[in-house]
Design an enzyme around this catalytic site. Structure first.
Site, PDB file in Angstrom:
ATOM      1  N   ARG A  38       6.182   7.483 -32.259  1.00  0.00           N
ATOM      2  CA  ARG A  38       7.603   7.806 -32.434  1.00  0.00           C
ATOM      3  C   ARG A  38       7.861   8.512 -33.762  1.00  0.00           C
ATOM      4  NH1 ARG A  38       9.633   2.192 -29.571  1.00  0.00           N
ATOM      5  NH2 ARG A  38       9.811   3.110 -27.506  1.00  0.00           N
ATOM      6  N   LYS A 199       8.660  -2.882  -8.196  1.00  0.00           N
ATOM      7  CA  LYS A 199       9.754  -3.382  -7.373  1.00  0.00           C
ATOM      8  C   LYS A 199      10.822  -2.361  -7.053  1.00  0.00           C
ATOM      9  CE  LYS A 199       9.620  -8.220  -8.711  1.00  0.00           C
ATOM     10  NZ  LYS A 199      10.334  -9.254  -9.485  1.00  0.00           N
ATOM     11  N   GLY A 357       7.212   3.463 -19.073  1.00  0.00           N
ATOM     12  CA  GLY A 357       6.181   2.825 -19.889  1.00  0.00           C
ATOM     13  C   GLY A 357       4.834   2.780 -19.192  1.00  0.00           C
ATOM     14  N   GLY A 380      13.977   3.300 -21.067  1.00  0.00           N
ATOM     15  CA  GLY A 380      15.304   3.051 -20.492  1.00  0.00           C
ATOM     16  C   GLY A 380      16.143   4.311 -20.347  1.00  0.00           C
TER      17      GLY A 380
HETATM   18  P1  ADP Z   1       7.195   2.132 -15.216  1.00  0.00           P
HETATM   19  O1  ADP Z   1       6.992   1.220 -16.410  1.00  0.00           O
HETATM   20  O2  ADP Z   1       6.388   3.387 -15.339  1.00  0.00           O
HETATM   21  O3  ADP Z   1       8.651   2.393 -14.921  1.00  0.00           O
HETATM   22  P2  ADP Z   1       6.994  -0.083 -13.372  1.00  0.00           P
HETATM   23  O4  ADP Z   1       7.154  -1.026 -14.513  1.00  0.00           O
HETATM   24  O5  ADP Z   1       8.118   0.046 -12.416  1.00  0.00           O
HETATM   25  O6  ADP Z   1       6.594   1.376 -13.932  1.00  0.00           O
HETATM   26  O7  ADP Z   1       5.746  -0.500 -12.493  1.00  0.00           O
HETATM   27  C1  ADP Z   1       4.452  -0.613 -12.977  1.00  0.00           C
HETATM   28  C2  ADP Z   1       3.752  -1.830 -12.423  1.00  0.00           C
HETATM   29  O8  ADP Z   1       3.721  -1.814 -11.009  1.00  0.00           O
HETATM   30  C3  ADP Z   1       2.326  -1.888 -12.881  1.00  0.00           C
HETATM   31  O9  ADP Z   1       2.144  -3.054 -13.653  1.00  0.00           O
HETATM   32  C4  ADP Z   1       1.514  -1.944 -11.593  1.00  0.00           C
HETATM   33  O10 ADP Z   1       0.425  -2.819 -11.653  1.00  0.00           O
HETATM   34  C5  ADP Z   1       2.526  -2.453 -10.602  1.00  0.00           C
HETATM   35  N1  ADP Z   1       2.161  -2.111  -9.210  1.00  0.00           N
HETATM   36  C6  ADP Z   1       2.033  -0.899  -8.671  1.00  0.00           C
HETATM   37  N2  ADP Z   1       1.653  -0.975  -7.389  1.00  0.00           N
HETATM   38  C7  ADP Z   1       1.518  -2.288  -7.094  1.00  0.00           C
HETATM   39  C8  ADP Z   1       1.149  -3.019  -5.918  1.00  0.00           C
HETATM   40  N3  ADP Z   1       0.829  -2.392  -4.785  1.00  0.00           N
HETATM   41  N4  ADP Z   1       1.130  -4.364  -5.990  1.00  0.00           N
HETATM   42  C9  ADP Z   1       1.446  -4.979  -7.160  1.00  0.00           C
HETATM   43  N5  ADP Z   1       1.810  -4.362  -8.285  1.00  0.00           N
HETATM   44  C10 ADP Z   1       1.848  -3.024  -8.257  1.00  0.00           C
END
Ligand code: ADP
Ligand code: MG
Length: 400
Positions: A38, A199, A357, A380
């Site tokens: 950063r 999710k 992230g 965010g």
């Molecule tokens: P970002 O931080 O890029 O916005 P998220 O926090 O929404 O991404 O999601 C990342 C997480 O989703 C990772 O920890 C990854 O392990 C998990 N993930 C992705 N696919 C699956 C899956 N099929 N089952 C369980 N966890 C998953």
């Protein structure tokens, strides 16, 4: 396109005082900064202003002190990191407004830099108190916002200051806004979005908005399971939000109405246990997942089909990994598709913008982070932008 002033619009600023909002919310361990990304992002703006002879006052928040002076969250702890990156001495001022700041300004020579204390030590920061903004502004001649990552907050130093001083986007802010504009504001078509991650519930607004913006919506990761389940696929033990079935169906029908093609995987990588290279690992069609198996990545056929989709597109925006990429081999699809996107970007046929992230971490695993057109580390703020929301810190910079 949002119109905003940049450092190019500054006239002669020799001896003028610049109040510069940056992101210095640095990760620390045992009192030492563990990652200065950063600071490096803020350096071009700081260095440009000092080279032009301005006196630079840096404003930033650090942690969540909730309006109180918390000695363990003093910004003085990051001063060494800032000095190292910009290559010059930085004075520390334990206030953000008032006579002590005025004194600091008096001591600074042209081209010197001072770091002011953690803005969140003052309640008026998060409350966006106009009196605090005015008091801070009293010690400056103009305001530069270089903290896109804090632009989804309407705080005194992210929004309020822009109302009381001439306001400019710093170089990092400018680069971020230009990249985001290219990706979703006014993109070249066709546009694809990859949305993955754990999710659906955390990205509902993102999905709803993207459906109206993109030609191809590629859904992977855990959230694909919820969509598959909604389409009556048995996803076994997979991470899945069964209670969001109706929401998933609504998103699919909204996409259908506006002609957005939604891509769900038709083959997947499954295992009975969530571990690295588990013995029960196998690839199968989505309708062949056993009751005791979980989907942990999308399969090779789906990945290949998605690569073909990207080849027809001019613009890609990506948030969320396609599988549980932290645990091998469930990073396979994410790495493969990221490499395709990187190659298309290198050829000049694709503008690729990614953020989030875990997404940034996954692209680093794939070794392609430098090959994307733009990678946002804003978390965010990036997600709110993907939701189509107006970011107050950006709106305040707008020239009408
Ligand atoms: P970002 O931080 O890029 O916005 P998220 O926090 O929404 O991404 O999601 C990342 C997480 O989703 C990772 O920890 C990854 O392990 C998990 N993930 C992705 N696919 C699956 C899956 N099929 N089952 C369980 N966890 C998953
Ligand atoms: Mg995450």
């Amino acid at each position: 396109m949002t119109k905003f002033r940049t450092l190019d619009d500054l006239g002669d600023i020799v001896g003028k005082v610049a109040l510069v909002r940056v992101d210095l919310n640095l990760p620390m361990h045992d009192g030492a900064v563990t990652d200065d990304t950063r600071v490096r992002a803020a350096a071009p703006t700081i260095n440009e202003l000092t080279a032009k002879g301005a006196k630079v006052l840096l404003l930033a928040h650090f942690g969540r002190p909730k309006g109180e002076r918390v000695s363990t969250q003093s910004l003085s702890m990051v001063i060494d990191a800032v000095q190292d990156v910009i290559g010059k001495e930085v004075m520390f001022c334990p206030e953000i407004a008032g006579p002590i700041v005025a004194q600091t300004v008096g001591i600074l020579g042209n081209g010197d830099v001072a770091l002011l204390e953690n803005t969140r030590f003052w309640k008026g920061e998060e409350a966006n108190d106009p009196e605090l903004a005015k008091a801070i502004a009293a010690n400056g001649d103009f305001y530069v916002n270089d903290a896109f990552s804090a632009a989804h907050r309407a705080h005194a130093t992210t929004e309020g200051l822009a109302k009381v001083l001439p306001a400019y986007a710093g170089r990092s802010m400018q680069a971020e806004l230009e990249a985001l504009e290219k990706a979703l504001g006014n993109p070249e078509r066709l546009v694809a979005a990859v949305v993955g991650g754990a999710k659906v519930s955390s990205k509902l607004d993102v999905l709803m908005h993207l459906v109206t913006q993109v030609d191809h919506l590629i859904i992977g990761g855990g959230m694909a399971n919820t969509f598959l389940a909604a389409s009556d696929v048995d996803v076994g033990k997979s991470l899945c939000e069964h209670d969001l079935k109706d929401t998933a169906l609504e998103i699919l029908s909204a996409a259908d109405k506006v002609g957005c093609t939604v891509h769900l995987p038709y083959d997947v990588v499954v295992s009975k246990e969530f571990a690295a290279n588990p013995p029960s690992l196998r690839t199968c069609a989505v309708h062949e997942v056993a009751a005791d198996e979980m989907i942990l990545d999308i399969g090779p056929q789906a990945t290949e089909a998605l690569a073909d989709v990207l080849k027809t597109c001019k613009t890609l925006v990506w948030n969320g990994p396609l599988g549980a990429f932290e645990t091998p081999p469930f990073d396979t699809a994410t790495v493969a598709l990221a490499k395709v996107a990187a190659a298309l970007t290198a050829e000049g046929s694709l503008v690729s913008v990614a953020g989030g992230g875990d997404t940034v971490a996954a692209l680093n695993v794939a070794g392609v982070a430098d090959d994307f057109s733009y990678i946002s580390t804003a978390g965010g703020a990036f997600l709110e932008w993907m939701e189509g929301k107006e970011l107050p810190g950006v709106a305040a910079l707008q020239v009408v």
